[in-house]
Design an enzyme around this catalytic site. Sequence first.
Site, mmCIF file in Angstrom:
data_model
loop_
_atom_site.group_PDB
_atom_site.id
_atom_site.type_symbol
_atom_site.label_atom_id
_atom_site.label_comp_id
_atom_site.label_asym_id
_atom_site.label_seq_id
_atom_site.Cartn_x
_atom_site.Cartn_y
_atom_site.Cartn_z
ATOM 1 N N LYS A 200 0.837 -1.227 0.079
ATOM 2 C CA LYS A 200 -0.195 -0.028 -0.059
ATOM 3 C C LYS A 200 0.862 1.348 0.102
ATOM 4 O O LYS A 200 1.469 1.477 1.048
ATOM 5 C CB LYS A 200 -0.855 -0.151 1.223
ATOM 6 C CG LYS A 200 -1.981 1.056 1.214
ATOM 7 C CD LYS A 200 -1.649 2.304 1.740
ATOM 8 C CE LYS A 200 -2.610 3.370 1.794
ATOM 9 N NZ LYS A 200 -2.120 4.760 1.873
ATOM 10 N N GLY A 253 6.318 5.196 8.862
ATOM 11 C CA GLY A 253 5.230 6.312 8.916
ATOM 12 C C GLY A 253 5.492 7.054 10.410
ATOM 13 O O GLY A 253 6.408 6.780 11.181
ATOM 14 N N SER A 254 4.273 7.558 10.786
ATOM 15 C CA SER A 254 4.379 8.490 12.203
ATOM 16 C C SER A 254 4.290 7.215 13.057
ATOM 17 O O SER A 254 3.744 6.438 12.977
ATOM 18 C CB SER A 254 3.441 9.315 11.867
ATOM 19 O OG SER A 254 1.995 8.875 11.887
ATOM 20 N N THR A 255 4.809 7.762 14.369
ATOM 21 C CA THR A 255 4.392 6.938 15.429
ATOM 22 C C THR A 255 3.102 6.718 15.869
ATOM 23 O O THR A 255 2.801 5.815 16.341
ATOM 24 C CB THR A 255 4.983 7.764 16.678
ATOM 25 O OG1 THR A 255 6.651 7.763 16.251
ATOM 26 C CG2 THR A 255 4.983 6.879 18.072
ATOM 27 N N GLY A 258 1.737 4.173 13.715
ATOM 28 C CA GLY A 258 2.338 3.055 14.101
ATOM 29 C C GLY A 258 1.630 2.268 14.944
ATOM 30 O O GLY A 258 1.256 0.958 15.094
ATOM 31 N N GLU A 275 9.027 1.185 11.560
ATOM 32 C CA GLU A 275 9.886 2.419 11.218
ATOM 33 C C GLU A 275 9.167 3.656 11.423
ATOM 34 O O GLU A 275 8.376 4.125 10.595
ATOM 35 C CB GLU A 275 10.835 2.158 10.015
ATOM 36 C CG GLU A 275 12.192 2.958 9.970
ATOM 37 C CD GLU A 275 11.993 4.410 9.587
ATOM 38 O OE1 GLU A 275 11.979 5.282 10.378
ATOM 39 O OE2 GLU A 275 11.824 4.628 8.135
ATOM 40 N N CYS A 309 12.633 11.244 8.384
ATOM 41 C CA CYS A 309 12.462 10.616 9.888
ATOM 42 C C CYS A 309 13.940 10.600 10.575
ATOM 43 O O CYS A 309 13.861 11.072 11.844
ATOM 44 C CB CYS A 309 12.151 9.130 9.671
ATOM 45 S SG CYS A 309 13.075 8.119 8.778
ATOM 46 N N GLU A 412 8.179 16.139 16.474
ATOM 47 C CA GLU A 412 8.603 16.037 15.212
ATOM 48 C C GLU A 412 7.964 16.761 14.124
ATOM 49 O O GLU A 412 6.698 16.760 14.256
ATOM 50 C CB GLU A 412 8.373 14.341 14.751
ATOM 51 C CG GLU A 412 9.068 14.146 13.417
ATOM 52 C CD GLU A 412 9.015 12.780 12.882
ATOM 53 O OE1 GLU A 412 9.919 12.264 12.202
ATOM 54 O OE2 GLU A 412 7.963 12.117 12.953
#
Length: 509
Positions: A200, A253-255, A258, A275, A309, A412
């Site tokens: 995706k 992607g973003s935390t 995640g 990651e 990142c 971030e």
Amino acid sequence: MTVLEGPSIPATTPSEVAGFIARDHGLLIAGQWRPSSGGRTVVSVNPATGQPLATLAAGERADVDDAVAAARAALADPGWRDISPLQRGELLHALADLVEAHADELALIESLDNGKPVSVARAVDVGTTAKLFRYFAGWPSKFEGSTIPISPRGGLRVLNYTVHEPIGVVGAIVPWNFPMSMAAWKLAPALAMGNAVVLKPAEQTSLSTLRLAELIGQAGFPSGVVNVVTGLGSVVGAAIAGHGGVDKVAFTGSTAVGRLVTAAALGNMKKVSLELGGKSPHIVLPDADPAAVARAACDGIFFNQGQTCTAGSRLYVHADIYDEVMSALIDEARRIVVGPGHDPATQMGPLVSASQLDTVGSYIESGLADGAELACGGSRPAGLGAEYADGYFLEPTVLTETTHAMRVVREEIFGPVLVAMRWTDVDDLIDKANDSPYGLSAGLWTNDLTKAHRIAAAIKAGTVWINCYNLTDPASPFGGYKQSGWGREMGRAVLDQYTETKSVWVNLT
């Protein structure tokens, strides 16, 4: 060459790229391109113009079901299941050849869709993609099991050995900042180990992945081994993460997202690798060369428009050389040429979307409201043509007089915003560098290798660069501590993420 109407594609765009972008892009399932089951579409936007670029199929949960079924069928098909390790390696080498043969085309597609300079897309995104497939092409015939000397009860003579088997169907969800190379981060090891993949791409930047999928078919991979479902993360990504037929999900992607992926994966206890985000400290000791540091710090934060990142977004400079470093750094930042990615003169392109530009702008405003000083940037660059009036451009931005209480220091931003701070005490420096929920990477500049190794050992991060920054290689593991992720990408370490280890016991008595 072809001349096109409209603002989204430059008139000099080669016909093969223009023709590819102009298609109504479908989903790749079981080797066939098809529309979304619901008939819906999503529009990709050229970040330099803010205008529509391409039309993509917006996949539904039913399409993910079909893609997973196709992947499971491919796993059971002797055409994929029974090929030798060397043959898997040959397919990956063939794919690397095709990526290199179409490098200029792929780089321009990436630049138009993502906004990054075409020179960066050519050298980094396309170059990394080819290197990844070549590196992992060597592993299928070398990822060995082992025989284990054991001490069974009762004096039995037992042979114990291990084998590595494909984990099964891998759901790969990749971000918009490095669309094609991040897809290759997951595809290369997954395919090397004999898995099948449902991929995706980010809805903002799917085009290069779709073109890569075409090359995967040309390389000779069997139908259904790689399936691509475009669409919204809240629909397609969520369906992949929660699907009972997916054996492992690999997410970058973003935390925040995640956490959602992890929660969704609990349904069938699928394996998860993540990651995620970062807020990386970039540390300068008093013996460092200010000019070299200034160049490296600019690259560390402004590379890829700061949408990285690993961006060295927190700069800690020893007080003895702070003024000299910051003067040189601000001069460097002001010289960066901001413009559309397809322009060869551009060094920093637009941000990926209007929402990302708004987010970054809100962080700058927050920092200024909290007492930070704007040393440079913070606005739309001057001198852009009228055709780029709606593009998502922002100057390289440096904030000084920042403190750890500020959001711009703690969170971030994912944009071209550097926060700079002085330090004098090394123990306090290490505490502040580690005072973050993230632990992805860090940079360190000094000629004193004893101090370099001591500080590197104390920093809680998956990667520490000493007298360099933002270097990666397919042979070196990459990943984070704390909320920067689980597991490692690349290198020997990633192969464990895409295999199951089976222990076999044979009674020889």
